[in-house]
Design an enzyme around this catalytic site. Structure first.
Site, mmCIF file in Angstrom:
data_model
loop_
_atom_site.group_PDB
_atom_site.id
_atom_site.type_symbol
_atom_site.label_atom_id
_atom_site.label_comp_id
_atom_site.label_asym_id
_atom_site.label_seq_id
_atom_site.Cartn_x
_atom_site.Cartn_y
_atom_site.Cartn_z
ATOM 1 N N GLU A 142 4.742 -5.087 7.485
ATOM 2 C CA GLU A 142 3.973 -4.023 8.150
ATOM 3 C C GLU A 142 4.458 -3.719 9.557
ATOM 4 O O GLU A 142 4.366 -2.583 10.023
ATOM 5 C CB GLU A 142 2.480 -4.399 8.182
ATOM 6 C CG GLU A 142 1.764 -4.297 6.845
ATOM 7 C CD GLU A 142 1.899 -5.545 5.991
ATOM 8 O OE1 GLU A 142 2.691 -6.446 6.333
ATOM 9 O OE2 GLU A 142 1.205 -5.607 4.966
ATOM 10 N N GLU A 162 -0.383 -9.391 -0.435
ATOM 11 C CA GLU A 162 -1.807 -9.670 -0.204
ATOM 12 C C GLU A 162 -2.585 -9.728 -1.520
ATOM 13 O O GLU A 162 -3.483 -10.553 -1.693
ATOM 14 C CB GLU A 162 -2.401 -8.606 0.732
ATOM 15 C CG GLU A 162 -1.829 -8.711 2.146
ATOM 16 C CD GLU A 162 -2.231 -7.538 3.025
ATOM 17 O OE1 GLU A 162 -1.879 -6.383 2.686
ATOM 18 O OE2 GLU A 162 -2.891 -7.754 4.051
ATOM 19 N N GLY A 197 0.717 -4.999 0.929
ATOM 20 C CA GLY A 197 -0.465 -5.119 0.076
ATOM 21 C C GLY A 197 -0.171 -5.826 -1.240
ATOM 22 O O GLY A 197 -1.079 -6.396 -1.855
ATOM 23 N N ALA A 222 0.865 -1.178 0.000
ATOM 24 C CA ALA A 222 0.000 0.000 0.000
ATOM 25 C C ALA A 222 0.901 1.227 0.000
ATOM 26 O O ALA A 222 2.051 1.162 0.449
ATOM 27 C CB ALA A 222 -0.886 -0.017 1.243
HETATM 28 N N1 COA Z 1 4.599 3.189 -0.631
HETATM 29 C C1 COA Z 1 4.983 4.350 -1.154
HETATM 30 N N2 COA Z 1 6.139 4.517 -1.810
HETATM 31 C C2 COA Z 1 6.926 3.445 -1.941
HETATM 32 C C3 COA Z 1 6.596 2.184 -1.399
HETATM 33 C C4 COA Z 1 5.348 2.086 -0.728
HETATM 34 N N3 COA Z 1 4.915 0.924 -0.213
HETATM 35 N N4 COA Z 1 7.594 1.319 -1.684
HETATM 36 C C5 COA Z 1 8.515 2.006 -2.372
HETATM 37 N N5 COA Z 1 8.134 3.298 -2.523
HETATM 38 C C6 COA Z 1 8.823 4.369 -3.200
HETATM 39 C C7 COA Z 1 10.004 4.908 -2.400
HETATM 40 O O1 COA Z 1 9.576 5.833 -1.434
HETATM 41 C C8 COA Z 1 10.843 5.526 -3.495
HETATM 42 O O2 COA Z 1 10.266 6.754 -3.862
HETATM 43 P P1 COA Z 1 11.225 8.053 -4.094
HETATM 44 O O3 COA Z 1 12.160 7.638 -5.214
HETATM 45 O O4 COA Z 1 10.258 9.132 -4.478
HETATM 46 O O5 COA Z 1 11.921 8.281 -2.803
HETATM 47 C C9 COA Z 1 10.642 4.573 -4.660
HETATM 48 O O6 COA Z 1 9.420 3.882 -4.401
HETATM 49 C C10 COA Z 1 11.729 3.562 -4.833
HETATM 50 O O7 COA Z 1 11.898 2.866 -3.602
HETATM 51 P P2 COA Z 1 13.292 2.736 -2.818
HETATM 52 O O8 COA Z 1 12.977 2.521 -1.373
HETATM 53 O O9 COA Z 1 14.201 3.877 -3.166
HETATM 54 O O10 COA Z 1 13.882 1.395 -3.483
HETATM 55 P P3 COA Z 1 14.907 0.358 -2.817
HETATM 56 O O11 COA Z 1 15.305 -0.557 -3.904
HETATM 57 O O12 COA Z 1 15.958 1.075 -2.058
HETATM 58 O O13 COA Z 1 14.032 -0.443 -1.750
HETATM 59 C C11 COA Z 1 12.087 -1.661 -0.977
HETATM 60 C C12 COA Z 1 12.968 -1.267 -2.180
HETATM 61 C C13 COA Z 1 10.865 -2.403 -1.541
HETATM 62 C C14 COA Z 1 12.879 -2.563 -0.044
HETATM 63 C C15 COA Z 1 11.643 -0.393 -0.222
HETATM 64 O O14 COA Z 1 11.117 0.534 -1.166
HETATM 65 C C16 COA Z 1 10.577 -0.644 0.823
HETATM 66 O O15 COA Z 1 10.878 -1.138 1.897
HETATM 67 N N6 COA Z 1 9.315 -0.271 0.508
HETATM 68 C C17 COA Z 1 8.224 -0.388 1.432
HETATM 69 C C18 COA Z 1 7.736 -1.795 1.513
HETATM 70 C C19 COA Z 1 6.633 -1.909 2.547
HETATM 71 O O16 COA Z 1 6.840 -1.673 3.726
HETATM 72 N N7 COA Z 1 5.450 -2.281 2.078
HETATM 73 C C20 COA Z 1 4.325 -2.493 2.924
HETATM 74 C C21 COA Z 1 3.549 -1.251 3.086
HETATM 75 S S1 COA Z 1 2.193 -1.526 4.184
#
Ligand code: COA
Length: 259
Positions: A134, A114, A111, A66
């Site tokens: 989460e 999910e 999400g 999400a």
């Molecule tokens: N919601 C909103 N934005 C998200 C996102 C999410 N769930 N997951 C990634 N993004 C965005 C980042 O903020 C970043 O945006 P920016 O370039 O404007 O800063 C972009 O996507 C790229 O992500 P980034 O974190 O730079 O890539 P990475 O390769 O370093 O890391 C992940 C990848 C997936 C490990 C990391 O993005 C992450 O942990 N995301 C969240 C996952 C999560 O907790 N999901 C459950 C949500 S309830």
């Protein structure tokens, strides 16, 4: 149909829908959720669509969860509404009478995991990573993850993965029953189409009833065994059943009319 956040392509009865926010790793904001709901309206309404593949744009991510940037605005009631909406939209995938397959091309987190779990089938590329992270954010899965992950991999692993928030690679996801198959990134969509082509050669009315009967196994309002008896009975009235049985007796391949 045109969507703000989905790309779609219909070929040989299989609609491929690609969540298209690669700059945000295809995170599910309000617009994506609205588009996913409209997508399932299209799948239900369009006779040319026989099956759906859901995947993510870019090489990195299926859906990274999400959209976290929308979280802080919600109070408890708003957050509950958000979870209910997520569950309602994802139930459309699970309850679709037409087969729905998640082609998981990268991160399937929160999400995203999910959403993949609400599809009937999951094929993962070797680069896929699954997880329910989460707890890192001080929240729990809200779009059905606590229930569907437990059903798919069992209580022990589901609790470990959801309490640790750790990522799971494609091979472990496969070994634990979270995904049906693992392929190379290049073969992901061809393998997905291949499996759906086999399924689409079978009786569509029977497949819809397999889905309904399996869904009944975890619907507290329905006795799954009774539902199976009812659905089995319904099959006898279909043209598909007459064609399937007649073709067997005549030693030929059936051509199912889908009625
Ligand atoms: N919601 C909103 N934005 C998200 C996102 C999410 N769930 N997951 C990634 N993004 C965005 C980042 O903020 C970043 O945006 P920016 O370039 O404007 O800063 C972009 O996507 C790229 O992500 P980034 O974190 O730079 O890539 P990475 O390769 O370093 O890391 C992940 C990848 C997936 C490990 C990391 O993005 C992450 O942990 N995301 C969240 C996952 C999560 O907790 N999901 C459950 C949500 S309830």
């Amino acid at each position: 149909m045109l969507y703000a956040t989905l790309l779609t392509d219909l070929s040989e009865g299989i609609l491929t829908a690609t969540v298209n926010r690669p700059e945000k790793l295809n995170a599910l904001n309000h617009q994506v959720m609205a588009d996913l709901e409209m997508l399932m309206d299209e799948v239900a309404a369009c006779a040319d669509v026989k099956a759906l593949i859901l995947t993510g744009a870019g090489e990195k991510s299926f859906v990274a969860g999400a959209d976290i940037s929308e979280f802080l605005a919600a109070d408890a009631a708003g957050a509950s509404r958000m979870a209910q909406r997520g569950q309602d939209v994802f139930a459309r995938f699970e309850q679709s009478p037409k087969p729905v397959l998640a082609a998981v091309n990268g991160f399937a987190l929160g999400g995203g995991c999910e959403l993949a779990m609400s599809c009937h089938l999951r094929i993962a590329s070797e680069s896929a990573r699954f997880g329910q992270p989460e707890v890192n954010l001080g929240i729990i899965p809200g779009y059905g993850g606590t229930q569907r992950l437990t059903r798919l991999v069992g209580r022990g692993k589901a609790l470990e993965w959801m309490m640790s928030g750790q990522m799971i690679d494609a091979h472990e996801a496969h070994a634990r029953g979270l995904v049906n198959h693992v392929t190379s990134p290049k073969e992901l969509l061809p393998e997905s189409r291949k499996l759906l082509s086999v399924i689409l050669s079978r009786s569509p009315t029977a497949i819809a009833r397999v889905i309904a009967a399996v869904n009944a196994s975890h619907d507290g309002r329905i006795d799954g065994f009774e539902e199976e008896v009812r659905l089995f009975g319904e099959c006898s009235g279909t043209e598909d059943m007459k064609e399937g049985v007649t073709a067997f007796l005549e030693k030929r391949k059936p051509i199912f009319p889908g009625r």
